[in-house]
Enzyme design. Structure first.
Site, mmCIF file in Angstrom:
data_model
loop_
_atom_site.group_PDB
_atom_site.id
_atom_site.type_symbol
_atom_site.label_atom_id
_atom_site.label_comp_id
_atom_site.label_asym_id
_atom_site.label_seq_id
_atom_site.Cartn_x
_atom_site.Cartn_y
_atom_site.Cartn_z
ATOM 1 C CE LYS A 159 -4.235 -1.981 1.757
ATOM 2 N NZ LYS A 159 -4.931 -2.467 2.937
ATOM 3 C CE LYS A 186 -13.220 -3.166 -4.206
ATOM 4 N NZ LYS A 186 -12.267 -3.950 -3.641
ATOM 5 C CE LYS A 226 -6.850 -9.366 -8.244
ATOM 6 N NZ LYS A 226 -7.766 -9.863 -7.274
HETATM 7 P P1 ADP Z 1 -10.025 -6.034 -5.716
HETATM 8 O O1 ADP Z 1 -8.825 -6.707 -6.330
HETATM 9 O O2 ADP Z 1 -11.085 -5.752 -6.726
HETATM 10 O O3 ADP Z 1 -9.679 -4.831 -4.838
HETATM 11 P P2 ADP Z 1 -10.454 -7.345 -3.206
HETATM 12 O O4 ADP Z 1 -9.012 -7.433 -2.886
HETATM 13 O O5 ADP Z 1 -11.344 -6.428 -2.415
HETATM 14 O O6 ADP Z 1 -10.681 -7.088 -4.767
HETATM 15 O O7 ADP Z 1 -11.087 -8.801 -3.222
HETATM 16 C C1 ADP Z 1 -11.758 -9.420 -2.182
HETATM 17 C C2 ADP Z 1 -11.607 -10.900 -2.468
HETATM 18 O O8 ADP Z 1 -12.251 -11.228 -3.743
HETATM 19 C C3 ADP Z 1 -10.142 -11.274 -2.696
HETATM 20 O O9 ADP Z 1 -9.445 -11.533 -1.534
HETATM 21 C C4 ADP Z 1 -10.259 -12.485 -3.622
HETATM 22 O O10 ADP Z 1 -10.467 -13.657 -2.872
HETATM 23 C C5 ADP Z 1 -11.483 -12.207 -4.439
HETATM 24 N N1 ADP Z 1 -11.158 -11.715 -5.785
HETATM 25 C C6 ADP Z 1 -10.903 -10.437 -6.165
HETATM 26 N N2 ADP Z 1 -10.694 -10.354 -7.494
HETATM 27 C C7 ADP Z 1 -10.806 -11.611 -7.989
HETATM 28 C C8 ADP Z 1 -10.708 -12.179 -9.314
HETATM 29 N N3 ADP Z 1 -10.461 -11.430 -10.371
HETATM 30 N N4 ADP Z 1 -10.857 -13.513 -9.428
HETATM 31 C C9 ADP Z 1 -11.126 -14.284 -8.346
HETATM 32 N N5 ADP Z 1 -11.231 -13.814 -7.096
HETATM 33 C C10 ADP Z 1 -11.092 -12.491 -6.896
#
Ligand code: ADP
Ligand code: TRP
Length: 320
Positions: free
Chosen positions: A110, A192, A189
């Site tokens: 971060k 957000k 991947k």
């Molecule tokens: P982002 O990458 O959108 O910020 P988060 O880190 O908040 O997402 O994701 C919360 C959980 O959702 C992650 O810990 C993971 O397990 C799952 N996740 C996020 N993006 C993906 C993806 N593209 N494919 C599969 N699982 C995902």
């Protein structure tokens, strides 16, 4: 088994979150005693706008209830409704070695992204340990990115138990690592942070816009194609039924697949898949009183467990 997980209210949920994490969290509520909470104190490390935070907290509650969190089976509550967690976080911080926190990847990532390194951001894993330990949780379903934080929790729990006696259950993580990572619109991947998402609760026009922006190769319709190399097919498989997947797969392999048709089928399948959830969400959004009651009932259940643990902790450390 007691299951616990926290969700940060920090933005809109997407299809990757659903298939990668949420679907599994909801499955676990069927056979376990589940506690799912909205980590609003954690979100304060990144969301600095009170109205936005309130809105995100409400969104997460609505999203989870609409997607199938059953308040009869799982307690849903706000982290900030359990003040005992803050007290435990302080007590744990007094036995947490600095080095343990300095090694945390998430903190380092971060700050390398330009986020100001506040004390809250640094101490984030201690609050997370308090979240987990206060409910004597046995299993913590999290994405891979959170694995280290559960390891830190185990270290802190062991240190506490060695110092003051066996109070805490040592939790295990359950890595929610969906069979495959859901690709985003650009093939990376879905996340957000990459601006390549399809939101779970997007309107059909927005799903359409998102899908139409996916870039495909220029192979003619007749030419056979490898479905496994196509984002459209990878996404389609998440939403469609077996029979349709087989049919589309044969078009790819044998030739005859038009990307234009494929995009249309993907748009239909994705909107159809989330349609019932969307209706449910609309209904729930009208019933603010129900959401309030669910969060209150969840908090009451959680607080019962938390106040018992904090009593034991106070006695153990000599602040009773
Ligand atoms: P982002 O990458 O959108 O910020 P988060 O880190 O908040 O997402 O994701 C919360 C959980 O959702 C992650 O810990 C993971 O397990 C799952 N996740 C996020 N993006 C993906 C993806 N593209 N494919 C599969 N699982 C995902
Ligand atoms: N840090 C977690 C995340 O960003 C959210 C969280 C806070 C959590 N406290 C927790 C997850 C306790 C599991 C258990 O996703």
């Amino acid at each position: 088994m007691r299951i616990l997980s926290g969700i940060q209210p920090s933005g809109k949920l997407h299809v990757g979150n659903y298939f990668g994490a949420i679907k599994q969290y909801l499955k676990l509520q069927e056979e376990n005693e589940a506690f799912y909470f909205i980590a609003d104190y954690h979100a304060l490390t990144s969301v600095k706008d009170a109205d936005k935070l309130r809105k995100y907290v409400e969104d997460v509650a609505l999203d989870y209830l609409a997607l199938g969190l059953d308040p009869e089976k799982a307690a849903l509550f706000r982290q900030s409704d359990i003040p005992e967690v803050q007290e435990l976080a302080w007590i744990l911080s007094t036995i947490t070695p600095m080095g343990l926190l300095e090694r945390c990847h998430s903190y380092k990532d971060k700050i390398s992204q330009g986020i100001t390194p506040s004390h809250g951001l640094f101490a984030y894993p201690v609050l997370m340990a308090a979240d987990i330990l206060i409910y004597k949780s046995e299993m913590v379903p999290v994405g891979k990115d959170q694995k280290q934080h559960v390891e830190v929790t185990r270290d802190i729990a062991q240190k506490f138990n060695n110092t003051y006696g066996e109070i805490f259950v040592i939790p295990n993580e359950h890595i929610v690592d969906s069979t495959a990572v859901v690709p985003g619109l650009d093939g990376k991947k879905m996340s957000k942070t990459y601006n390549n998402i399809i939101e779970i609760f997007a309107e059909k026009e927005d799903i359409q816009k998102a899908v139409m922006s996916i870039v495909t190769d220029s192979k003619p319709v007749k030419e056979p194609k490898d479905p496994e190399k196509c984002i459209l097919f990878t996404l389609y498989k998440l939403f469609a039924v077996e029979k349709d997947i087989k049919y589309v797969e044969s078009l790819y392999r044998d030739g005859g697949l038009s990307y234009k048709d494929m995009k249309g089928w993907l748009i239909e399948a994705a909107s159809h898949y989330f349609f019932p959830f969307k209706l449910k969400r609309k209904e729930l959004a009208e019933d603010k009183q129900y959401i309030k009651e669910v969060l209150e009932a969840g908090a009451e259940k959680a607080r019962k467990a938390a106040s018992q643990t904090i009593k034991e902790v106070r006695l153990a450390v000599g602040i009773d």
